[in-house]
Structures are given as C-alpha cells and as structure tokens.
Design a protein around this motif. Structure first.
Motif, short mmCIF file in Angstrom:
data_model
loop_
_atom_site.label_atom_id
_atom_site.label_comp_id
_atom_site.label_asym_id
_atom_site.label_seq_id
_atom_site.Cartn_x
_atom_site.Cartn_y
_atom_site.Cartn_z
N SER A 68 1.03 -1.05 -0.05
CA SER A 68 0.12 0.04 -0.03
C SER A 68 0.98 1.13 0.04
O SER A 68 1.83 1.34 0.71
N THR A 69 0.35 2.19 -0.73
CA THR A 69 1.10 3.48 -0.90
C THR A 69 0.47 4.55 -0.17
O THR A 69 1.14 5.59 0.05
N HIS A 70 -0.63 4.38 0.06
CA HIS A 70 -1.78 5.60 0.57
C HIS A 70 -1.01 5.54 2.14
O HIS A 70 -1.59 4.52 2.69
N PRO A 71 -0.93 6.46 2.72
CA PRO A 71 -0.87 6.55 4.15
C PRO A 71 -2.22 6.14 4.89
O PRO A 71 -2.01 5.67 5.86
N GLN A 72 -3.42 6.43 4.40
CA GLN A 72 -4.60 5.92 5.33
C GLN A 72 -4.79 4.61 5.24
O GLN A 72 -5.26 4.04 6.13
N GLN A 73 -4.31 3.95 3.99
CA GLN A 73 -4.63 2.66 3.92
C GLN A 73 -3.51 1.85 4.90
O GLN A 73 -3.79 0.83 5.29
N ALA A 74 -2.37 2.43 4.92
CA ALA A 74 -1.40 2.03 5.75
C ALA A 74 -1.87 1.88 7.23
O ALA A 74 -1.69 1.03 7.89
N ALA A 75 -2.59 3.05 7.61
CA ALA A 75 -3.05 3.17 8.95
C ALA A 75 -4.05 2.04 9.28
O ALA A 75 -4.14 1.43 10.13
N ASP A 76 -4.88 1.95 8.31
CA ASP A 76 -6.01 0.77 8.23
C ASP A 76 -5.44 -0.49 8.44
O ASP A 76 -5.99 -1.19 9.33
N THR A 77 -4.55 -0.67 7.69
CA THR A 77 -3.96 -1.92 7.81
C THR A 77 -3.28 -2.17 9.19
O THR A 77 -3.31 -3.35 9.78
N ALA A 78 -2.58 -1.08 9.59
CA ALA A 78 -1.85 -1.36 10.91
C ALA A 78 -2.81 -1.14 12.24
O ALA A 78 -2.70 -2.10 12.88
N LEU A 79 -4.13 -0.58 12.08
CA LEU A 79 -5.11 -0.68 12.72
C LEU A 79 -5.67 -2.03 13.13
O LEU A 79 -5.83 -2.71 14.30
N ARG A 80 -5.78 -2.90 11.77
CA ARG A 80 -6.41 -4.00 12.06
C ARG A 80 -5.61 -4.94 12.31
O ARG A 80 -5.79 -6.11 13.18
N ILE A 81 -4.14 -5.07 12.17
CA ILE A 81 -3.19 -5.92 12.74
C ILE A 81 -2.98 -5.71 14.33
O ILE A 81 -3.10 -6.87 14.87
N LEU A 82 -2.90 -4.46 14.64
CA LEU A 82 -2.90 -4.34 16.27
C LEU A 82 -4.35 -4.81 16.93
O LEU A 82 -3.98 -5.58 17.86
N GLN A 83 -5.29 -4.84 16.24
CA GLN A 83 -6.59 -5.33 16.79
C GLN A 83 -6.52 -6.74 17.02
O GLN A 83 -6.86 -7.57 17.80
N HIS A 84 -6.03 -7.51 15.77
CA HIS A 84 -5.74 -8.74 15.73
C HIS A 84 -4.74 -9.17 16.83
O HIS A 84 -5.05 -10.23 17.56
N LEU A 85 -3.68 -8.83 16.82
CA LEU A 85 -2.67 -9.03 18.04
C LEU A 85 -3.33 -9.01 19.33
O LEU A 85 -3.02 -9.52 20.18
N PHE A 86 -3.74 -7.96 19.54
CA PHE A 86 -4.52 -7.70 21.00
C PHE A 86 -5.60 -8.71 21.19
O PHE A 86 -5.53 -9.33 22.16
N ASN A 87 -6.44 -9.01 20.39
CA ASN A 87 -7.41 -10.07 20.40
C ASN A 87 -6.76 -11.46 20.73
O ASN A 87 -7.23 -12.24 21.61
N THR A 88 -5.75 -11.69 20.02
CA THR A 88 -5.20 -13.08 20.14
C THR A 88 -4.35 -13.09 21.42
O THR A 88 -4.38 -14.20 22.15
N LEU A 89 -3.22 -12.23 21.77
CA LEU A 89 -2.56 -12.25 22.87
C LEU A 89 -3.49 -11.99 24.17
O LEU A 89 -2.67 -12.42 25.19
N SER A 90 -4.64 -11.33 23.91
CA SER A 90 -5.49 -11.51 25.33
C SER A 90 -6.34 -12.64 25.80
O SER A 90 -6.99 -12.58 26.58
N SER A 91 -6.23 -13.55 24.60
CA SER A 91 -6.93 -14.80 24.83
C SER A 91 -6.63 -15.42 26.19
O SER A 91 -5.46 -15.41 26.60
#
Length: 187
Positions: free
Chosen positions: A71-94
C-alpha cells in the motif's frame, strides 16, 4: 465589509478543519512511535523467554499476506496497521495463552497495543473503511482471512504451547510489518 458566514459555510469549514486534523493525527505521530515495534518485540520475547520443545507435527500458522504491505497511501497503511494491532490484541489477550508465559510483560504489551489501537482509531475516525476496497485485492478480506487462519490454527492444535509458540513467532513478524506500515503512514 465581508458577508456574514451562513450556517452552511460554517459547517463546511468545520468539516474541512476536522478532515485536516484527522489527516495530521496519522501523519504526525509522536516520536515514541518509532520505538513501538522494537519495544513490542522485547516484550514479546520477555513473555516467553524459554522456548517450547520443537513440535514437528505442527504445520505453521498462515503467513501474513505481504501484498498488504504494498500500500502506498498513508490512510490505507494506517487502516492495515489498525487491523493488525486489533488482531494481535485479541489473540494475545486470549485466556488460553500458555501458563508458562510471564504475565507482567504480556500485560505491558497488551497496554501498549491498546494505546496504539485507540491512537489509530482517533486518527482514522470518519475514514475507517473508506480505503478497504482500494489497493491490493480487498484489504479487509485479506486481513480477515489471515486472522481466521491464525485462529483456526490455534483451535486445530488445541491451543497447545507449541501452537502458541508458532503464533508468537508470527507476531514477531507482524511487529516488523507494523514498522513498515508506520513509516508509510508518515509519508
């Protein structure tokens, strides 16, 4: 003498200022954001300092779809980063994380993830989802498919310590990808 501002022009100006502030919130991250992935890797290592015995009978969890990093668009990079962070949080807080993992570094990591999730939600407010259909083959679909694969992997292996160790190694890779996405957000 200037004409008085109408409610319509005030609303338009307010929306413009909000959009500019939102864009700047993602573009100008605090300086400590540069250390977030590195510090997260340290906490991830501190959570499980002793490796589990090798488990040759387990296949590896699904690998992160590298196309999401193009992704070259800053907003798309931010959206991808947000989803990765949410995934990590949900997985590691299991509650099924291994008993031998140290709780204090895990809690520190979860607090840090939570902080960045809130930061990205704030900077993306009003724009979340607007970039999902752009870029490399539907961003949301690719991320959801990846997350489902990791969840299924843990379930298929009964949340074993070995399966968690594989997932922890995958999280290590995700933090390196986050560093790439954070740099794209600032470009």
């Amino acid at each position: 003498m200037p004409a008085p501002a109408t409610p319509h022009t005030r609303l338009g100006l307010l929306l413009l200022l909000t959009a500019l502030a939102t864009g700047l919130a993602c573009h100008h991250q605090p300086a400590r954001d540069d250390t977030f992935p590195w510090r997260s890797l340290q906490l991830l290592q501190a959570m499980a300092p002793s490796p589990t015995p090798p488990c040759h009978h387990h296949h590896h969890p699904p690998l992160f779809p590298d196309t999401l990093l193009h992704s070259t668009h800053p907003q798309q990079a931010a959206d991808t980063a947000l989803r990765i962070l949410q995934h990590l949080f949900n997985t590691l807080s299991s509650p099924s994380t291994p008993q031998h993992w140290h709780n204090h570094p895990r809690q520190q990591l979860l607090n840090s993830l939570d902080h960045y999730i809130h930061h990205l939600k704030r900077c993306l407010s009003g724009n979340v989802g607007s970039f999902q259909s752009r870029g490399p083959r539907n961003l949301l679909l690719n991320i959801n498919k990846y997350i489902h694969g990791v969840t299924t992997y843990l379930q298929d292996h009964n949340y074993s310590a070995c399966a968690w160790d594989h997932v922890r190694h995958e999280a290590h890779t995700l933090f390196r990808h986050l560093d790439t996405l954070f740099r794209r957000m600032r470009s």
